[in-house]
Design an enzyme around this catalytic site. Structure first.
Site, PDB file in Angstrom:
ATOM      1  N   ARG A  41      13.364  96.755  52.416  1.00 26.02           N
ATOM      2  CA  ARG A  41      12.445  95.673  52.454  1.00 26.02           C
ATOM      3  C   ARG A  41      11.181  95.960  53.475  1.00 26.02           C
ATOM      4  NH1 ARG A  41      13.387  89.268  53.187  1.00 26.02           N
ATOM      5  NH2 ARG A  41      13.987  89.681  51.116  1.00 26.02           N
ATOM      6  N   HIS A  62       9.196  91.447  44.178  1.00 27.19           N
ATOM      7  CA  HIS A  62      10.499  91.003  44.731  1.00 27.19           C
ATOM      8  C   HIS A  62      11.455  91.097  43.629  1.00 27.19           C
ATOM      9  CE1 HIS A  62      13.807  89.716  47.264  1.00 27.19           C
ATOM     10  NE2 HIS A  62      13.229  88.496  47.519  1.00 27.19           N
ATOM     11  N   GLN A 118      15.127  89.195  43.459  1.00 32.73           N
ATOM     12  CA  GLN A 118      14.879  88.049  43.413  1.00 32.73           C
ATOM     13  C   GLN A 118      14.700  87.367  41.847  1.00 32.73           C
ATOM     14  OE1 GLN A 118      14.900  85.308  45.905  1.00 32.73           O
ATOM     15  NE2 GLN A 118      15.119  84.062  44.078  1.00 32.73           N
ATOM     16  N   ASP A 123       7.089  78.837  46.294  1.00 34.55           N
ATOM     17  CA  ASP A 123       7.440  79.712  47.329  1.00 34.55           C
ATOM     18  C   ASP A 123       6.444  79.406  48.282  1.00 34.55           C
ATOM     19  OD1 ASP A 123       8.676  81.665  48.759  1.00 34.55           O
ATOM     20  OD2 ASP A 123       7.368  83.395  47.803  1.00 34.55           O
ATOM     21  N   CYS A 148      12.668  80.201  45.739  1.00 36.78           N
ATOM     22  CA  CYS A 148      13.370  81.676  46.284  1.00 36.78           C
ATOM     23  C   CYS A 148      14.091  81.575  47.617  1.00 36.78           C
ATOM     24  CB  CYS A 148      12.543  82.796  46.267  1.00 36.78           C
ATOM     25  SG  CYS A 148      11.092  82.740  47.429  1.00 36.78           S
ATOM     26  N   ARG A 159      22.035  85.602  43.864  1.00 34.36           N
ATOM     27  CA  ARG A 159      21.500  86.816  44.584  1.00 34.36           C
ATOM     28  C   ARG A 159      22.382  87.733  44.689  1.00 34.36           C
ATOM     29  NH1 ARG A 159      16.862  87.094  47.480  1.00 34.36           N
ATOM     30  NH2 ARG A 159      17.262  89.309  46.996  1.00 34.36           N
TER      31      ARG A 159
END
Ligand code: CP
Ligand code: NVA
Length: 329
Positions: free
Chosen positions: A104, A131, A134, A226, A266, A294
């Site tokens: 990340r 992402h 996700q 988000d 998310c 996830r």
């Protein structure tokens, strides 16, 4: 090399294969990652991505090694001697001991350089622009909720960010319709709009932007938002919070969507900012399902990218299972 840097790099067939392998391995975990060491390098904080993926790797017999991000990524620092070693040397070393890197980072370029210097798969755990993990879990959640055949209208109301980008890519690749609404200043630049338009044409999807978020949400099967301020953008708080106020997903906005519409986020969410309690706690909210998935989807991704066995998995006839005790909508 089997990297996963963006959704755009993969065909819908390969993405669906990852989801089908996820279903198989979640139902019947096999030790397909036994003796695999996965280096986790996180330049930004994480709960779901870090814990959900480590749990998935544990279920499949793999091992996670947490590497302090400064040991690998300090080479970008301007101050002389604050850099421990070059990214090149760090990646060449990690490749000697580990079977993959789950990273990340801020800049997407960092992931590309990791892929260039290392000789093991690099899997994007979120960067400023993408992402993908996700997006895969979100598609899986949509398939559980609405089935795999229905073409959906997904309304993304909020910031043109990493999550919105990967979600739009995966939704268009699967022939869905994406309605997008953000303040002018924080919408997509022209080159990205052109890319989405092409993707839609190539896969029989549809992409449309709306000035008014209520119009974007109209008749949608799912409304997604988000955070308005992503990690690393804290200095933009004053300006963004002002521009995004009319884009909050609240009762009025959500009531524009189909009566069976799902709400998606998310997480982490800022309750009372981009979404109200009424919507995030609504019976049709899928936020905790997304979080659970996830872990499920990480199994399929790591197994598919890291193991020869994945090629042998017979996924014919395996479909994303519907939510327990619920008919698909
Ligand atoms: N959705 C998501 O990536 O959450 P984390 O930032 O907690 O990993
Ligand atoms: N857009 C958010 C997503 C967090 C999972 C961020 O980048 O901070």
């Amino acid at each position: 090399m089997n990297h996963l840097l963006t959704i755009g790099d993969y065909s819908p067939e390969k993405l669906q294969q990852m989801l089908d392998v996820s279903t198989l391995l979640h139902k019947t975990p096999e030790q397909v990652l036994a003796s695999k060491n996965i280096a986790f390098i996180f330049e930004k904080p994480s709960l779901r991505t870090k814990v959900g993926t480590e749990a998935a790797i544990n279920h499949l017999g793999g091992n996670v090694i947490h590497v302090e991000s400064d040991l690998v990524l300090s080479s970008g620092k301007a101050v002389p001697f604050s850099c421990r070693e070059s990214l090149k040397d760090a990646m060449k070393n990690i490749s000697l001991w580990c079977d993959a890197v789950f990273a990340r980072v801020y800049s997407h370029q960092t992931l590309q350089k990791m892929a260039e210097y290392g000789s093991i798969p690099i899997i994007n755990a979120l960067c400023d622009d993408h992402h993908p993990m996700q997006a895969l879990a979100d598609l899986y959640t949509l398939q559980q909720t609405f089935g795999t055949d229905k073409k959906l209208t997904i309304s993304f109301v909020g910031d043109a960010n990493n999550v919105a980008f990967s979600l739009t890519e995966i939704a268009l690749k699967f022939g869905h319709t994406v309605h997008f609404s953000a303040p002018d200043k924080y919408g997509w630049p022209d080159d990205i709009l052109s890319y989405f338009a092409l993707l839609a044409v190539d896969h029989n999807g549809s992409f449309k932007t709306f000035d008014d978020p209520l119009d974007a949400a109209f008749n949608a099967d799912a409304v997604y938002t988000d955070t308005f301020i992503s990690m690393g953008e804290e200095h933009l708080y004053e300006d963004k919070i002002k521009h995004f106020e009319p884009f909050q997903v609240n009762e009025k906005l959500f009531s524009q969507a189909d009566s069976n519409a799902a709400f998606m986020h998310c997480l982490p969410a800022h309750r009372g900012v981009e979404v109200t309690d009424h919507v995030i706690d609504h019976p049709n909210s899928l936020v905790y399902k997304q979080a659970e998935n996830r872990m499920v989807v990480s199994k399929g991704v790591f197994a598919t990218l890291l193991t020869e066995e994945a090629k042998e998995f017979k996924t014919n006839g395996v479909h994303t299972p519907p939510l327990k005790g619920e008919e698909v909508r």
